[in-house]
Design a protein around this motif. Structure first.
Motif, PDB file in Angstrom:
ATOM      1  N   ASP A  18       0.799  -1.187   0.031  1.00 53.50           N
ATOM      2  CA  ASP A  18       0.102   0.085   0.010  1.00 53.50           C
ATOM      3  C   ASP A  18       0.963   1.338   0.114  1.00 53.50           C
ATOM      4  O   ASP A  18       0.345   2.303   0.113  1.00 53.50           O
ATOM      5  N   MET A  19       2.027   1.289  -0.122  1.00 54.18           N
ATOM      6  CA  MET A  19       2.998   2.307  -0.090  1.00 54.18           C
ATOM      7  C   MET A  19       3.026   3.028   1.141  1.00 54.18           C
ATOM      8  O   MET A  19       2.936   4.265   1.157  1.00 54.18           O
ATOM      9  N   GLU A  20       2.966   2.285   2.140  1.00 49.85           N
ATOM     10  CA  GLU A  20       2.922   2.893   3.403  1.00 49.85           C
ATOM     11  C   GLU A  20       4.059   2.709   4.321  1.00 49.85           C
ATOM     12  O   GLU A  20       4.351   2.627   5.747  1.00 49.85           O
ATOM     13  N   VAL A  21       5.472   2.617   3.657  1.00 52.94           N
ATOM     14  CA  VAL A  21       6.399   2.533   4.413  1.00 52.94           C
ATOM     15  C   VAL A  21       7.222   3.863   4.641  1.00 52.94           C
ATOM     16  O   VAL A  21       7.357   4.724   3.748  1.00 52.94           O
ATOM     17  N   ALA A  22       7.397   4.038   5.882  1.00 52.11           N
ATOM     18  CA  ALA A  22       8.178   5.154   6.459  1.00 52.11           C
ATOM     19  C   ALA A  22       9.420   5.083   6.057  1.00 52.11           C
ATOM     20  O   ALA A  22      10.462   4.470   7.061  1.00 52.11           O
ATOM     21  N   LEU A  23      10.152   5.949   5.383  1.00 52.27           N
ATOM     22  CA  LEU A  23      11.581   5.796   4.904  1.00 52.27           C
ATOM     23  C   LEU A  23      11.738   7.094   4.035  1.00 52.27           C
ATOM     24  O   LEU A  23      11.069   8.042   3.670  1.00 52.27           O
ATOM     25  N   THR A  24      13.124   7.335   3.773  1.00 52.87           N
ATOM     26  CA  THR A  24      13.587   8.531   3.039  1.00 52.87           C
ATOM     27  C   THR A  24      14.871   7.815   2.238  1.00 52.87           C
ATOM     28  O   THR A  24      15.624   7.112   2.839  1.00 52.87           O
TER      29      THR A  24
ATOM     30  N   SER B   9       8.151   8.604  11.560  1.00 50.86           N
ATOM     31  CA  SER B   9       6.890   8.413  11.399  1.00 50.86           C
ATOM     32  C   SER B   9       6.924   6.984  11.513  1.00 50.86           C
ATOM     33  O   SER B   9       7.825   5.920  11.034  1.00 50.86           O
ATOM     34  N   PRO B  10       6.010   6.110  12.028  1.00 47.85           N
ATOM     35  CA  PRO B  10       5.567   4.807  11.972  1.00 47.85           C
ATOM     36  C   PRO B  10       5.195   4.344  10.601  1.00 47.85           C
ATOM     37  O   PRO B  10       4.559   5.043  10.003  1.00 47.85           O
ATOM     38  N   HIS B  11       5.520   3.238  10.393  1.00 51.48           N
ATOM     39  CA  HIS B  11       5.240   2.610   9.141  1.00 51.48           C
ATOM     40  C   HIS B  11       3.564   2.461   9.203  1.00 51.48           C
ATOM     41  O   HIS B  11       2.936   2.323  10.152  1.00 51.48           O
ATOM     42  N   GLY B  12       2.834   2.915   8.119  1.00 52.21           N
ATOM     43  CA  GLY B  12       1.199   2.758   7.996  1.00 52.21           C
ATOM     44  C   GLY B  12       0.832   4.073   8.228  1.00 52.21           C
ATOM     45  O   GLY B  12      -0.591   4.463   8.261  1.00 52.21           O
ATOM     46  N   SER B  13       1.529   5.083   8.644  1.00 52.87           N
ATOM     47  CA  SER B  13       1.016   6.532   9.045  1.00 52.87           C
ATOM     48  C   SER B  13       1.071   7.304   7.892  1.00 52.87           C
ATOM     49  O   SER B  13       0.335   8.241   7.858  1.00 52.87           O
ATOM     50  N   ILE B  14       1.863   7.044   6.856  1.00 54.40           N
ATOM     51  CA  ILE B  14       2.132   7.881   5.558  1.00 54.40           C
ATOM     52  C   ILE B  14       1.739   7.214   4.453  1.00 54.40           C
ATOM     53  O   ILE B  14       1.684   6.035   4.466  1.00 54.40           O
ATOM     54  N   PHE B  15       1.735   7.924   3.325  1.00 57.50           N
ATOM     55  CA  PHE B  15       1.566   7.445   2.061  1.00 57.50           C
ATOM     56  C   PHE B  15       2.788   7.913   1.197  1.00 57.50           C
ATOM     57  O   PHE B  15       2.983   9.094   1.064  1.00 57.50           O
ATOM     58  N   TYR B  16       3.683   6.942   0.731  1.00 56.62           N
ATOM     59  CA  TYR B  16       4.931   7.651  -0.123  1.00 56.62           C
ATOM     60  C   TYR B  16       5.075   6.576  -1.204  1.00 56.62           C
ATOM     61  O   TYR B  16       5.597   5.477  -1.101  1.00 56.62           O
ATOM     62  N   TYR B  17       4.679   6.826  -2.527  1.00 54.69           N
ATOM     63  CA  TYR B  17       4.668   5.971  -3.790  1.00 54.69           C
ATOM     64  C   TYR B  17       6.299   6.218  -3.911  1.00 54.69           C
ATOM     65  O   TYR B  17       7.081   7.175  -4.431  1.00 54.69           O
ATOM     66  N   GLN B  18       6.880   4.891  -4.257  1.00 53.00           N
ATOM     67  CA  GLN B  18       8.157   4.773  -4.558  1.00 53.00           C
ATOM     68  C   GLN B  18       8.549   3.238  -5.084  1.00 53.00           C
ATOM     69  O   GLN B  18       7.381   2.567  -4.977  1.00 53.00           O
TER      70      GLN B  18
ATOM     71  N   SER C 158      -4.391  12.119   0.629  1.00 50.30           N
ATOM     72  CA  SER C 158      -4.823  13.380   0.294  1.00 50.30           C
ATOM     73  C   SER C 158      -3.439  14.220   1.272  1.00 50.30           C
ATOM     74  O   SER C 158      -3.058  15.455   0.656  1.00 50.30           O
ATOM     75  N   ARG C 159      -3.201  13.875   2.309  1.00 52.50           N
ATOM     76  CA  ARG C 159      -2.150  14.433   2.880  1.00 52.50           C
ATOM     77  C   ARG C 159      -1.071  14.428   1.936  1.00 52.50           C
ATOM     78  O   ARG C 159      -0.049  15.470   1.977  1.00 52.50           O
ATOM     79  N   ALA C 160      -0.673  13.555   1.200  1.00 58.40           N
ATOM     80  CA  ALA C 160       0.692  13.554   0.322  1.00 58.40           C
ATOM     81  C   ALA C 160       0.327  14.080  -1.199  1.00 58.40           C
ATOM     82  O   ALA C 160       1.091  13.910  -2.106  1.00 58.40           O
ATOM     83  N   GLY C 161      -0.738  14.685  -1.283  1.00 59.95           N
ATOM     84  CA  GLY C 161      -1.154  15.682  -2.443  1.00 59.95           C
ATOM     85  C   GLY C 161      -1.593  14.952  -3.675  1.00 59.95           C
ATOM     86  O   GLY C 161      -1.864  14.987  -4.889  1.00 59.95           O
ATOM     87  N   ARG C 162      -2.512  13.666  -3.077  1.00 57.37           N
ATOM     88  CA  ARG C 162      -3.255  12.888  -4.221  1.00 57.37           C
ATOM     89  C   ARG C 162      -4.544  12.665  -3.633  1.00 57.37           C
ATOM     90  O   ARG C 162      -5.120  11.597  -3.309  1.00 57.37           O
ATOM     91  N   ALA C 163      -5.191  13.694  -3.528  1.00 55.23           N
ATOM     92  CA  ALA C 163      -6.686  13.953  -3.101  1.00 55.23           C
ATOM     93  C   ALA C 163      -7.455  13.103  -4.073  1.00 55.23           C
ATOM     94  O   ALA C 163      -7.473  13.061  -5.073  1.00 55.23           O
ATOM     95  N   GLN C 164      -8.682  12.875  -3.502  1.00 54.91           N
ATOM     96  CA  GLN C 164      -9.865  11.791  -4.248  1.00 54.91           C
ATOM     97  C   GLN C 164      -9.267  10.504  -4.673  1.00 54.91           C
ATOM     98  O   GLN C 164      -9.763  10.054  -5.712  1.00 54.91           O
ATOM     99  N   THR C 165      -8.318   9.799  -4.175  1.00 56.59           N
ATOM    100  CA  THR C 165      -7.603   8.743  -4.832  1.00 56.59           C
ATOM    101  C   THR C 165      -7.332   7.851  -3.599  1.00 56.59           C
ATOM    102  O   THR C 165      -6.905   8.323  -2.274  1.00 56.59           O
ATOM    103  N   GLY C 166      -7.483   6.625  -3.703  1.00 65.92           N
ATOM    104  CA  GLY C 166      -7.022   5.611  -2.820  1.00 65.92           C
ATOM    105  C   GLY C 166      -6.055   4.683  -3.458  1.00 65.92           C
ATOM    106  O   GLY C 166      -5.799   4.712  -4.708  1.00 65.92           O
ATOM    107  N   TYR C 167      -5.259   3.925  -2.583  1.00 66.77           N
ATOM    108  CA  TYR C 167      -4.199   3.197  -3.034  1.00 66.77           C
ATOM    109  C   TYR C 167      -4.028   1.802  -2.260  1.00 66.77           C
ATOM    110  O   TYR C 167      -3.914   1.993  -1.071  1.00 66.77           O
ATOM    111  N   GLY C 168      -4.000   0.817  -2.926  1.00 70.45           N
ATOM    112  CA  GLY C 168      -4.044  -0.657  -2.343  1.00 70.45           C
ATOM    113  C   GLY C 168      -3.564  -1.562  -3.176  1.00 70.45           C
ATOM    114  O   GLY C 168      -3.858  -1.628  -4.287  1.00 70.45           O
TER     115      GLY C 168
END
Length: 413
Positions: A165-171, A212-221, A321-331
């Motif tokens: 779901d691209m919810e891995v907290a990383l940089t 940030s804990p995993h699952g708290s953010i959306f980061y597409y990579q 939405s917080r990641a700038g991708r409003a009106q969309t889900g990802y899974g």
């Protein structure tokens, strides 16, 4: 072997006297050729087609020349503007499993294999769903259970589902960005000093954890897809090309071979390395739309398809939405646009799209080759770079699908 005369252009000189190399094949001057000729630049692994191809029936031809797309904020676009904005190479529309529109542009032919870019991720998502529903992989388990080498990395400490779901907290490290760094490691770009020389090395070296804990953010990579693919290969003792052939390509009735680009260790680029014909991309879409059935037979377990088709939660959509991708889900490596009654789509860089609309019995497969030089973000707290042309966005794809569905209703098809 006979050498080609110097006065003739070789396949690596498609438009000019300048050779096409790993250093320039994704540049604007060569991108259209590159998307159809990856295996002439990089090594590949073949995905075997089916000996029992699914044959598409021909439906009543659908005219789209005068189509108008209704875009957000009161904007609109014509069909010609959409084709030009996405530099479309090929587009096919299936309605109720019948071909109602199919056209090729820029010299592409029906049996040419074209790059999927990040649409490849959605294939990995369906494979993972199969393994989870078969009990061979636990969605809530840390991914390092299946790839011990990734223990201590963000991918390994996150769960399988958080990776899907691209919810891995990383940089990503600035010197190993998620696009150029991976492309170099995968052999798509010239080797650079200090960069990993394989996909697996890239996963080990490219990132660090954040607070940030995993699952708290959306980061597409891309790294999460490579990590999940590695888990699938470890569990099955099969290559990714073999898994895709045996579990998807052959069951769905693929007419032609596909292929993955591979790195120096013969590891497939799972996050963006698949190439196929347009019709086989559409067959993949139909497999999902029909919940794993083909010609009335269940060829892929319905439970795996229901996992893929499930609409993401409101929390998921809020993270996007917080990641700038409003009106969309990802899974499960699939995008789910809001307000489309269960539709979902796969999307890839340079104009690759696969839109699946079960409610309207509609599948749209598109290949494109616009140049995309936008730098990718190295962490989830950075804003997403906007498209140079708004017609390349998910919103425009949804607008296209809605316009096509309306046209089908108006014509009584």
């Amino acid at each position: 072997m006979n050498e080609q005369p110097a006065t003739e252009k070789s396949p690596l000189h498609p438009t000019s006297a300048q050779p096409v190399t790993k250093a320039n094949w994704l540049a604007p001057a060569h991108i259209r050729w590159a998307m159809r000729n990856a295996r002439m630049v990089v090594p590949t692994a073949g995905v075997r087609h089916s000996n029992d191809s699914q044959i598409f029936a021909q439906g009543d031809a659908l005219s789209l020349d005068d189509l108008t797309l209704q875009l957000p904020h009161g904007r609109s676009a014509t069909w010609a503007q959409y084709l030009d904005g996405n530099r479309v190479d090929a587009l096919l529309v299936l309605h109720k499993g019948r071909v109602v529109f199919e056209s090729y542009y820029g010299g592409m032919q029906e049996h040419d294999a074209h790059g999927w870019a990040s649409m490849s991720k959605s294939v990995i998502g369906l494979l993972a769903a199969q393994f989870i529903e078969e009990g061979r992989m636990e969605a809530s388990a840390p991914l390092a259970r299946y790839v011990p080498e990734l223990a201590g990395t963000p991918f390994g400490s996150a769960t399988v589902q958080q990776n899907l779901d691209m919810e891995v907290a990383l940089t990503y490290l600035p010197e190993l960005p998620p696009d150029i760094g991976l492309f170099t490691a995968a052999g798509l770009m010239p080797a650079r000093e200090g960069m990993p020389n394989s996909i697996n090395d890239f996963l080990l070296k490219a990132t660090r954890s954040v607070d940030s804990p995993h699952g708290s953010i959306f980061y597409y990579q891309n790294g999460s897809t490579e990590a999940v693919a590695r888990a699938l290969k470890n569990i099955s003792s099969r290559t990714l090309a073999q898994l895709v052939s045996e579990r998807i390509w052959q069951p769905m009735g693929a007419e032609d071979d596909a292929y993955f680009s591979v790195d120096s260790s013969s590891v497939e680029l799972a996050s963006g390395g698949l190439s196929s014909t347009l019709r086989d991309a559409a067959r993949f879409g139909e497999l999902v739309r029909n919940r794993g059935q083909r010609d009335g037979q269940q060829v892929v377990a319905i439970a795996a398809l229901m996992r893929v088709l499930q609409t993401p939660s409101a929390d998921n959509q809020e993270r996007l939405s917080r990641a700038g991708r409003a009106q969309t889900g990802y899974g499960n490596f699939w995008w789910h646009p809001a307000g489309t009654d269960g539709a979902l789509y796969a999307s890839g860089r340079f104009g690759q799209r696969l839109f699946i609309d079960p409610a309207n019995e509609l599948t749209i497969a598109q290949f494109g080759s616009y140049a995309d030089t936008r730098a990718r973000t190295i962490s989830g707290d950075q804003g997403v770079a906007p498209h140079e042309n708004s017609l390349r966005s998910g919103d425009s794809l949804v607008a296209l699908a809605r316009a096509v569905a309306t046209r089908l209703r108006e014509t009584g098809k």
